[in-house]
Write a protein that holds these residues in place. Structure first.
Motif, mmCIF file in Angstrom:
data_model
loop_
_atom_site.group_PDB
_atom_site.id
_atom_site.type_symbol
_atom_site.label_atom_id
_atom_site.label_comp_id
_atom_site.label_asym_id
_atom_site.label_seq_id
_atom_site.Cartn_x
_atom_site.Cartn_y
_atom_site.Cartn_z
ATOM 1 N N ARG A 5 16.717 44.855 61.009
ATOM 2 C CA ARG A 5 17.108 46.070 60.290
ATOM 3 C C ARG A 5 16.249 46.207 59.039
ATOM 4 O O ARG A 5 16.077 45.242 58.286
ATOM 5 C CB ARG A 5 18.582 45.998 59.897
ATOM 6 C CG ARG A 5 19.063 47.218 59.104
ATOM 7 C CD ARG A 5 20.536 47.084 58.750
ATOM 8 N NE ARG A 5 21.032 48.258 58.025
ATOM 9 C CZ ARG A 5 22.283 48.406 57.612
ATOM 10 N NH1 ARG A 5 23.181 47.446 57.859
ATOM 11 N NH2 ARG A 5 22.645 49.493 56.956
ATOM 12 N N LEU A 6 15.715 47.379 58.838
ATOM 13 C CA LEU A 6 14.947 47.691 57.630
ATOM 14 C C LEU A 6 15.766 48.679 56.799
ATOM 15 O O LEU A 6 16.039 49.792 57.244
ATOM 16 C CB LEU A 6 13.591 48.294 57.989
ATOM 17 C CG LEU A 6 12.703 48.735 56.821
ATOM 18 C CD1 LEU A 6 12.256 47.545 55.991
ATOM 19 C CD2 LEU A 6 11.485 49.511 57.337
ATOM 20 N N ILE A 7 16.174 48.255 55.607
ATOM 21 C CA ILE A 7 16.935 49.131 54.720
ATOM 22 C C ILE A 7 15.952 49.802 53.772
ATOM 23 O O ILE A 7 15.173 49.123 53.096
ATOM 24 C CB ILE A 7 17.996 48.328 53.945
ATOM 25 C CG1 ILE A 7 19.003 47.717 54.931
ATOM 26 C CG2 ILE A 7 18.714 49.217 52.925
ATOM 27 C CD1 ILE A 7 20.066 46.854 54.280
ATOM 28 N N PRO A 8 15.947 51.133 53.708
ATOM 29 C CA PRO A 8 14.963 51.837 52.876
ATOM 30 C C PRO A 8 15.045 51.447 51.403
ATOM 31 O O PRO A 8 16.084 50.975 50.918
ATOM 32 C CB PRO A 8 15.333 53.316 53.077
ATOM 33 C CG PRO A 8 16.066 53.357 54.369
ATOM 34 C CD PRO A 8 16.810 52.057 54.463
ATOM 35 N N LEU A 9 13.936 51.649 50.710
ATOM 36 C CA LEU A 9 13.819 51.341 49.285
ATOM 37 C C LEU A 9 15.005 51.922 48.526
ATOM 38 O O LEU A 9 15.335 53.097 48.670
ATOM 39 C CB LEU A 9 12.506 51.914 48.741
ATOM 40 C CG LEU A 9 12.220 51.681 47.262
ATOM 41 C CD1 LEU A 9 11.950 50.214 46.980
ATOM 42 C CD2 LEU A 9 11.016 52.533 46.832
ATOM 43 N N LEU A 10 15.642 51.084 47.706
ATOM 44 C CA LEU A 10 16.846 51.492 46.995
ATOM 45 C C LEU A 10 16.696 51.177 45.511
ATOM 46 O O LEU A 10 16.337 50.054 45.132
ATOM 47 C CB LEU A 10 18.053 50.745 47.563
ATOM 48 C CG LEU A 10 19.408 51.012 46.909
ATOM 49 C CD1 LEU A 10 19.829 52.465 47.125
ATOM 50 C CD2 LEU A 10 20.466 50.061 47.475
ATOM 51 N N ASN A 11 16.996 52.159 44.662
ATOM 52 C CA ASN A 11 16.982 51.986 43.213
ATOM 53 C C ASN A 11 18.433 51.998 42.730
ATOM 54 O O ASN A 11 19.155 52.983 42.958
ATOM 55 C CB ASN A 11 16.185 53.121 42.555
ATOM 56 C CG ASN A 11 16.058 52.942 41.058
ATOM 57 O OD1 ASN A 11 15.893 51.827 40.579
ATOM 58 N ND2 ASN A 11 16.137 54.027 40.309
ATOM 59 N N ALA A 12 18.881 50.922 42.077
ATOM 60 C CA ALA A 12 20.277 50.817 41.667
ATOM 61 C C ALA A 12 20.396 49.736 40.599
ATOM 62 O O ALA A 12 19.472 48.930 40.400
ATOM 63 C CB ALA A 12 21.166 50.478 42.866
ATOM 64 N N PRO A 13 21.539 49.681 39.893
ATOM 65 C CA PRO A 13 21.742 48.612 38.905
ATOM 66 C C PRO A 13 21.674 47.231 39.542
ATOM 67 O O PRO A 13 22.004 47.052 40.729
ATOM 68 C CB PRO A 13 23.153 48.913 38.372
ATOM 69 C CG PRO A 13 23.356 50.359 38.605
ATOM 70 C CD PRO A 13 22.636 50.666 39.894
#
Length: 239
Positions: A5-13
Motif C-alpha cells: 500500500r502506498l499512502i499519498p504524501l501527507l502534511n500534518a502535525p
C-alpha cells in the motif's frame, strides 16, 4: 510481485504523524494491512524525541517558528531528537526483513541508496559508534543506521521499532533546513547542501523517485490508497 500500500504524501502535525505510524504498525502486525510505504511532512515544525530520550533543554518548550510554537513529539522509535523543518519523512511498515537490526536497516535502506543515486546523490552509511547518546541532536553524528553524502552531510537519519516479525522504520531526509533555527535549537551550526535538482519541485520528485526505487528493491506492486475516514477515526481514538 508483493502487494504493498502506498499512502499519498501527507502534511500534518507531528503528533498525528506518529499516531498514524503506530496504528499502521499495529494493523500490519495483526495482518489487517499489507506492507506500507508512505511519505509525510510536519506542520507546524516540530522536534521529535526518541522513545527513550527523557532529557532535553527546557527552552525547547518555548521555541517558535514562523509565529507557531514548535511541537515536541515523542516517536515510537529510538534515537535522538530531530528537528522537522525543511525535511521529508519516509516510513516503511513491513515484515520479512532480517531479525538482526543492522541487517534490517541495510535491507530497507537499499531503496534510499538507489533512489538518491537516481537523483544524482551518492550516499553511504555513517561510521560513528554509540557516542551519539551524548548528543541531543540525531544529526550531530552519523551511525550505521544513517546515510551521509560524500561531503559528510548527514542527509537521512532513521530509526526502527520491531513488534514480533513486523517493523516500522521511518527517517527524516534533511532537504532545506533553516540554518538559524537549527543552531537555535541545538546550539551548533549546520552546513547547507546543494542538490543537483531544483528545490521548487523537490519533494514530488523525491517521492516519485524513491517510490520507483522501493518498487524495484522490494518487488512491490503498489496500490495508492489514502487513509479512509474509518481509519482516521481509529487513529484518533488511539492517539
Amino acid at each position: 510481485m508483493t502487494p504493498w500500500r502506498l499512502i499519498p504524501l501527507l502534511n500534518a502535525p507531528g503528533s498525528v504523524q506518529m499516531a498514524i505510524d503506530r496504528w499502521l504498525l499495529q494493523q500490519h502486525r495483526q495482518g489487517k494491512q499489507p506492507p506500507i510505504l508512505r511519505f509525510y511532512t510536519w506542520e507546524p515544525a516540530a522536534i521529535s524525541l526518541g522513545y527513550h530520550q527523557r532529557r532535553y533543554p527546557d527552552f525547547w518548550k518555548n521555541l517558535t517558528w514562523e509565529d507557531k510554537k514548535l511541537e515536541i513529539v515523542r516517536r515510537p522509535t529510538g534515537g535522538r531528537a530531530v528537528l522537522h523543518q525543511g525535511d521529508l519523512t519516509y516510513a516503511i511498515i513491513a515484515s520479512g526483513f532480517s531479525k538482526t537490526k543492522t541487517l534490517a536497516y541495510e535491507q530497507i535502506c537499499t531503496f534510499l541508496l538507489q533512489g538518491w543515486r537516481s537523483l544524482g546523490v551518492e550516499l553511504h552509511y555513517g561510521t560513528s559508534g554509540r557516542g551519539y547518546i551524548r548528543h541531543p541532536s540525531c544529526f550531530s553524528t552519523a551511525t550505521a543506521a544513517d546515510l551521509v553524502t560524500k561531503e559528510s552531510y548527514k542527509l537521512i537519519g532513521s530509526a526502527q521499532l520491531r513488534q514480533g516479525t513486523a517493523l516500522l522504520q521511518h527517517g527524516s531526509m534533511r532537504l532545506s533546513p533553516n540554518l538559524e533555527l537549527f543552531e537555535r535549537v541545538f546550539g551548533e551550526p549546520i552546513q547547507a547542501v546543494q542538490f543537483p535538482f531544483s528545490h521548487k519541485d523537490a519533494i514530488p520528485l523525491i517521492v516519485e523517485t524513491l517510490t520507483q526505487a522501493a518498487r524495484h528493491c522490494f518487488a512491490a506492486e503498489f496500490t495508492t490508497q489514502p487513509l479512509s475516514e474509518a481509519e482516521w477515526e481509529a487513529i484518533r481514538e488511539n492517539q
